[in-house]
Design an enzyme around this catalytic site. Structure first.
Site, PDB file in Angstrom:
ATOM      1  N   ARG A   1       0.837  -1.221   0.000  1.00 42.69           N
ATOM      2  CA  ARG A   1       0.000   0.000   0.000  1.00 42.69           C
ATOM      3  C   ARG A   1       0.866   1.263   0.000  1.00 42.69           C
ATOM      4  NH1 ARG A   1      -2.201   2.035   4.349  1.00 42.69           N
ATOM      5  NH2 ARG A   1      -2.483   0.023   5.371  1.00 42.69           N
TER       6      ARG A   1
ATOM      7  N   TYR B   1     -15.681  14.575 -17.238  1.00 38.76           N
ATOM      8  CA  TYR B   1     -16.211  13.214 -17.133  1.00 38.76           C
ATOM      9  C   TYR B   1     -17.272  13.183 -16.009  1.00 38.76           C
ATOM     10  CZ  TYR B   1     -16.459   8.362 -15.695  1.00 38.76           C
ATOM     11  OH  TYR B   1     -16.922   7.135 -15.312  1.00 38.76           O
TER      12      TYR B   1
ATOM     13  N   ASP C   1      -6.661  16.968 -16.486  1.00 35.68           N
ATOM     14  CA  ASP C   1      -6.904  15.574 -16.828  1.00 35.68           C
ATOM     15  C   ASP C   1      -6.532  15.398 -18.302  1.00 35.68           C
ATOM     16  OD1 ASP C   1      -8.060  13.171 -17.690  1.00 35.68           O
ATOM     17  OD2 ASP C   1      -9.679  13.286 -16.221  1.00 35.68           O
TER      18      ASP C   1
ATOM     19  N   LYS D   1      -7.598   4.051 -20.075  1.00 41.31           N
ATOM     20  CA  LYS D   1      -7.865   4.400 -21.476  1.00 41.31           C
ATOM     21  C   LYS D   1      -6.619   4.154 -22.336  1.00 41.31           C
ATOM     22  CE  LYS D   1     -11.805   5.260 -19.788  1.00 41.31           C
ATOM     23  NZ  LYS D   1     -11.851   6.017 -18.602  1.00 41.31           N
TER      24      LYS D   1
HETATM   25  N1  LCS Z   1     -11.149  11.207 -16.450  1.00 38.58           N
HETATM   26  C1  LCS Z   1     -11.665  11.048 -17.680  1.00 38.58           C
HETATM   27  C2  LCS Z   1     -11.452  12.094 -18.727  1.00 38.58           C
HETATM   28  C3  LCS Z   1     -12.401   9.902 -17.974  1.00 38.58           C
HETATM   29  O1  LCS Z   1     -12.894   9.753 -19.209  1.00 38.58           O
HETATM   30  C4  LCS Z   1     -12.616   8.938 -16.959  1.00 38.58           C
HETATM   31  C5  LCS Z   1     -13.422   7.728 -17.199  1.00 38.58           C
HETATM   32  C6  LCS Z   1     -12.065   9.158 -15.698  1.00 38.58           C
HETATM   33  C7  LCS Z   1     -11.324  10.297 -15.476  1.00 38.58           C
HETATM   34  C8  LCS Z   1     -12.209   8.159 -14.585  1.00 38.58           C
HETATM   35  O2  LCS Z   1     -11.375   7.097 -14.852  1.00 38.58           O
HETATM   36  P1  LCS Z   1     -11.611   5.586 -14.317  1.00 38.58           P
HETATM   37  O3  LCS Z   1     -11.784   5.682 -12.850  1.00 38.58           O
HETATM   38  O4  LCS Z   1     -12.822   5.072 -15.010  1.00 38.58           O
HETATM   39  O5  LCS Z   1     -10.346   4.905 -14.709  1.00 38.58           O
HETATM   40  N2  LCS Z   1     -14.194   7.762 -18.362  1.00 38.58           N
HETATM   41  C9  LCS Z   1     -15.056   6.886 -18.782  1.00 38.58           C
HETATM   42  C10 LCS Z   1     -15.824   7.023 -19.932  1.00 38.58           C
HETATM   43  O6  LCS Z   1     -15.868   8.020 -20.681  1.00 38.58           O
HETATM   44  N3  LCS Z   1     -16.537   5.925 -20.132  1.00 38.58           N
HETATM   45  O7  LCS Z   1     -16.367   5.034 -19.102  1.00 38.58           O
HETATM   46  C11 LCS Z   1     -15.418   5.591 -18.148  1.00 38.58           C
END
Ligand code: LCS
Length: 395
Positions: free
Chosen positions: A58, A111, A184, A209
């Site tokens: 952790r 998001y 981001d 992603k």
């Molecule tokens: N920031 C952006 C720009 C994102 O598109 C997402 C998730 C996150 C943060 C959060 O990331 P995660 O915790 O899911 O790794 N975006 C998503 C989307 O557009 N479709 O499903 C998840």
């Protein structure tokens, strides 16, 4: 690796060294929860921060460290911390930077879950958030208050692909001593945009992603000044616990090795798909910063090294047509997420951004008719043929 090696070389080699004991080419998956001390004194020294070395996963793990070094190198930051998800990265940063009584300025297009964290959870701790349209840079200046501590944005934004001028944003923030800028960079990956080089303090990624790239893991990364990363590691990540598992860190190290070739193909494919959509009679509007008539095309060329794989578009017959399209594509996969090798299609208003109240969604351009496509690495003719057969049914 030479210090001035090019990005594609760094994506393969940075942060990694071959195992001296076994000669293993790859960084091993150190699937160990804890690490053995040679003596009680050594354990005490490690806990006191007087001697480097691992203690407990952790607090850090060698597979994770390799990933963090690679990401810090690729984003041009002093240090990085890898975490359990993109949302762990977003929350890890804001919880470290903000306390009760502070104010944050955030983009009105984010998001959905990031928006929900800022709009619903932060106010519970008496942290005030103003959501503003940052495409107009003067709006940022006007929103700054004496207690503003963070300016947070996404560019290009999910899902409308609106851009924020990062150099101007950084310059405005630098006029105020206590403001940290956070970007981001998920939609671009470090290959196409480096906010830190433009003066931004902290970069976060949903590594789920483009960094992972294969739709097989959820993870996040924070890159920024060493001092801040140390604070995040020893506060929000250590004490709240959103750490990355060694296996997921390994998958991201693997994903990063092919980042440049995947994204080169994705960029080429997405440009052709955007042009195809623009000319199809069932399509009303296409939002893709790579198209010369996109209102922020010049800004995209200035601060990005490519336009990425996400395209948003409106169909002439709105939501019903969008639903029909999503139900009649074959190759394109109906699923949320983006940045994968597969082409994914989804409906922001009822899926990724359904947590944002309708009024706020519409003000930010996330209409009920908007469809989002994340173009993959398949052959572009097959992607276009699939979209064509589905769109032709709408005319
Ligand atoms: N920031 C952006 C720009 C994102 O598109 C997402 C998730 C996150 C943060 C959060 O990331 P995660 O915790 O899911 O790794 N975006 C998503 C989307 O557009 N479709 O499903 C998840």
């Amino acid at each position: 690796m030479k210090k001035d090696a090019k990005f594609a070389t760094r994506a393969v080699h940075a942060g990694e060294s071959h195992c001296k004991e076994t000669g293993a080419l790859r960084v091993p998956i150190y699937q160990s929860s804890t690490f053995v001390f040679e003596s009680a004194e050594q354990g005490a020294r490690r806990f006191a921060g007087e001697e480097p070395g691992y203690i407990y996963t952790r607090l850090g793990n060698p597979t994770q460290t390799a990933l963090e070094k690679k990401m810090a190198d690729l984003e041009g930051g002093e240090a990085a911390i890898a975490v359990a998800s993109g949302m762990a990265a977003v929350s890890g940063v804001v919880l470290a930077l903000l306390q009760a009584g502070d104010h944050m300025i955030a983009s009105d297009t984010l998001y959905g879950c990031t928006h929900a964290l800022f709009a619903e959870m932060l106010p519970k701790w008496n942290i005030e958030v103003d959501f503003i349209d940052m495409t107009e840079i003067s709006n940022i200046k006007a929103a700054i208050k004496p207690n503003t501590k963070v300016i947070y944005t996404e560019t290009p934004a999910n899902p409308t692909l609106t851009l924020v001028d990062l150099e101007s944003l950084a310059n405005i923030a630098k006029e105020h001593q206590n403001i940290t800028t956070v970007v981001d960079n998920t939609f671009m990956s470090p290959y196409l945009q480096n906010p830190i080089a433009l003066g931004i303090d902290v970069v976060i990624h949903s590594a789920t992603k483009y960094i992972g790239g294969h739709g097989d893991t959820i993870a996040g990364i924070i890159v920024g000044p060493q001092e801040l990363i140390d604070i995040i590691r020893m506060t929000t990540i250590k004490d709240i616990g959103g750490i990355i598992a060694p296996f997921d860190a390994f998958l991201l190290l693997r994903g990063l090795k092919t980042l440049t070739v995947r994204i080169d193909r994705i960029n080429e494919n997405a440009m052709q798909v955007a042009k195809f959509l623009k000319n199809h009679p069932a399509v009303d509007k296409v939002y893709y910063p790579g198209l010369p008539d996109h209102p922020q095309h010049e800004l995209a060329k200035k601060q990005q090294r490519g336009f990425g794989g996400v395209i948003a578009f409106e169909l002439k017959d709105g939501l019903d047509a969008g639903r029909q399209l999503m139900n009649t594509v074959n190759l394109c996969i109906l699923a949320v997420s983006l940045g994968d090798v597969d082409t994914l299609i989804q409906h922001p208003a009822s899926m990724t951004h359904s947590v944002v109240p309708q009024e706020e969604r519409e003000a930010a351009g996330i209409t009920d008719g908007l469809v989002r496509l994340s173009v993959g690495i398949e052959h572009v003719e097959d992607i276009i043929a699939d979209l064509q057969q589905a769109l032709d049914q709408l005319v």
